[in-house]
Design an enzyme around this catalytic site. Structure first.
Site, PDB file in Angstrom:
ATOM      1  N   SER A   1      32.486  47.073 -17.737  1.00 55.94           N
ATOM      2  CA  SER A   1      31.291  47.444 -18.796  1.00 55.94           C
ATOM      3  C   SER A   1      30.961  48.897 -18.889  1.00 55.94           C
ATOM      4  O   SER A   1      31.699  49.767 -18.574  1.00 55.94           O
ATOM      5  CB  SER A   1      30.186  46.541 -18.500  1.00 55.94           C
ATOM      6  OG  SER A   1      29.080  46.613 -19.569  1.00 55.94           O
ATOM      7  N   ASN A   2      29.737  49.198 -19.435  1.00 54.39           N
ATOM      8  CA  ASN A   2      29.263  50.638 -19.453  1.00 54.39           C
ATOM      9  C   ASN A   2      27.727  50.407 -19.114  1.00 54.39           C
ATOM     10  O   ASN A   2      27.251  49.459 -18.623  1.00 54.39           O
ATOM     11  CB  ASN A   2      29.454  51.120 -20.909  1.00 54.39           C
ATOM     12  CG  ASN A   2      28.780  50.215 -21.715  1.00 54.39           C
ATOM     13  OD1 ASN A   2      27.526  50.034 -22.090  1.00 54.39           O
ATOM     14  ND2 ASN A   2      29.677  49.312 -22.889  1.00 54.39           N
TER      15      ASN A   2
END
Ligand code: PMT
Length: 414
Positions: free
Chosen positions: A216-217
């Site tokens: 993810s981020n």
């Protein structure tokens, strides 16, 4: 915390005799802190629980208790309190509302300051019942609620839980954030986006590696949630497609939880098929693991140098662009760009490539902007005008600015 929508709004808070009056004190205090001008009316039985001085202390204004009283020091400049209170009020909020007062309002009775004011007022009426579960379910109460709602009053549904009596049922007054959320919705009914559907995406997509891990981020969803709240405050119907479940959902928004880019794409296509405005604030992963392991990947000799092969995710905005060419929906599309260099040039090229009406460029190289922080530093590009460079703002302010710009654009577009 100030709330733009509540700034200088005149709210008449009518308080009736329930143990939940203590929550109305908190509500009066929070509304005042948020910038509203709160005039409190107390019925005789409300004063058995809390004194007028308590409300006067938190609102800094006279409290009205008597239909015949004319000497409100610092109060309304009229000798007829009910006319003065109703006139110019943006909202009449009866919170908490007892079964007795609800019955009187439904019957159109006018035997105290509250009920006379309710008849004289021309503003919307919102009310939050608070009573024992049996009283709430009683056919008479339900009939009175329906009468008020059919007449245009806004009902804040009571919650189910434990009463002061120890019994459990539906009839508890909701907590202050819920009450303020409902009041915001009521005040927003004439807003610039009233009647329009807005879809907002928020958070970073999560691309599964195996049943327990994902790529993810750093997107926290804060900017997307702030935009959703600003759209609600402008009167829109809001669908919030989010990968984040830890933030409070703005009252009135429909939350659609998703994880991956593919799930977000499906939700965006469904929700925006009839939408007026789509705002893609989510940080969508451009890549995902090529395969998702069925079982948790174990630490073995074979996985010592584990390589993760990635494949491209669909581009949601590109897909929307293609569909929009045929259907015309969503009417307005807004993208975001998280850039660490050449902000203006990169943002300008994304605006054209993705067929956007607006693009908000974040400078994620700044420590007070972009991912996870409460502030943002953005440029706003539109297909119709010059780029605007905005100063450091809270994410709430960025959301409100963006919604205001879109609302002005839709007004011209119609
Ligand atoms: O969530 P916060 O912590 O508050 O942070 C806010 C934010 C920095 C995440 C947000 O303001 C932001 O910039 N979001 C977009 C980040 C991003 O993905 O930028 P991008 O340049 O990769 O994508 C450009 C646009 O295309 C975005 O609107 C994105 O949603 C969209 N996109 C991207 C990839 C993809 N596969 N499909 C898309 O539709």
């Amino acid at each position: 915390m100030t709330i733009t929508l509540l700034q200088h709004k005149r709210i008449v808070l009518a308080v009736t005799g329930s143990i939940a009056v203590y929550k109305a004190v908190d509500l009066a205090s929070k509304l005042t802190q948020a910038g509203a001008v709160v005039d409190v009316i107390m019925t005789e039985s409300a004063q058995k629980f809390v004194t007028p001085l308590t409300f006067q202390s938190v609102t800094g204004r006279s409290v009205y208790t008597d239909l015949w009283q004319t000497d409100h020091a610092g109060g309304l400049p009229t000798h007829i309190a009910h006319v003065g209170l109703g006139e110019g009020a943006d909202l009449l909020a009866v919170i908490p509302a007892t079964a007795h007062t609800i019955a009187k309002l439904a019957a159109g009775m006018s035997d105290d300051l509250l009920t006379v004011t309710a008849l004289a007022a021309r503003c919307p009426l919102i009310f939050a019942p608070a009573m024992d579960g049996g009283m709430y379910q009683h056919a008479a109460t339900q009939h009175n609620l329906r009468t008020l709602v059919e007449r245009g009053a806004i009902l804040i549904e009571p919650e189910t839980g434990r009463f002061a009596s120890g019994l459990i049922g539906q009839g508890r007054l909701p907590e202050t954030p819920t009450l303020i959320g409902a009041i915001r919705r009521a005040l927003a009914r004439q807003g610039a986006l009233a009647g329009q559907k807005v879809v907002v995406t928020a958070g970073g997509t999560r691309e599964a590696i195996d049943p327990v891990r994902f790529v993810s981020n750093h997107s926290s969803g804060k900017q997307g949630y702030a935009i959703a709240q600003a759209a609600l405050d402008a009167g829109a119907e809001v669908s919030l497609i989010s990968t984040i479940q830890s933030l409070p959902v703005p009252i009135g928004a429909t939350l659609i939880p998703v994880n991956s880019a593919q799930e977000m794409l499906n939700a965006v296509l469904t929700e925006s098929a009839q939408a007026d405005i789509l705002i893609m604030a989510a940080a969508v992963a451009d890549f995902r693991p090529e395969t998702i392991a069925d079982q948790k990947i174990k630490k073995t000799d074979e996985t010592r140098g584990l390589t993760l092969n990635l494949t491209r995710n669909p581009d949601i905005l590109q897909t929307v662009k293609q569909g929009r060419e045929e259907s015309g929906f969503p009417r307005i599309v807004v993208g975001f760009a998280a850039e660490s260099e050449n902000l203006v040039a990169n943002a300008q090229s994304k605006l054209a490539r993705k067929g956007l009406d607006f693009l908000v460029g974040n400078d994620i190289s700044a420590s007070d902007a972009g991912f996870a922080v409460d502030t943002n530093r953005v440029i706003l590009l539109s297909k119709a005008g010059e780029p605007e460079t905005l100063p450091l703002m809270s994410k709430t302010e960025v959301g409100e600015y963006l919604i205001d710009r879109i609302a002005r654009y839709t007004a011209i577009d119609r």
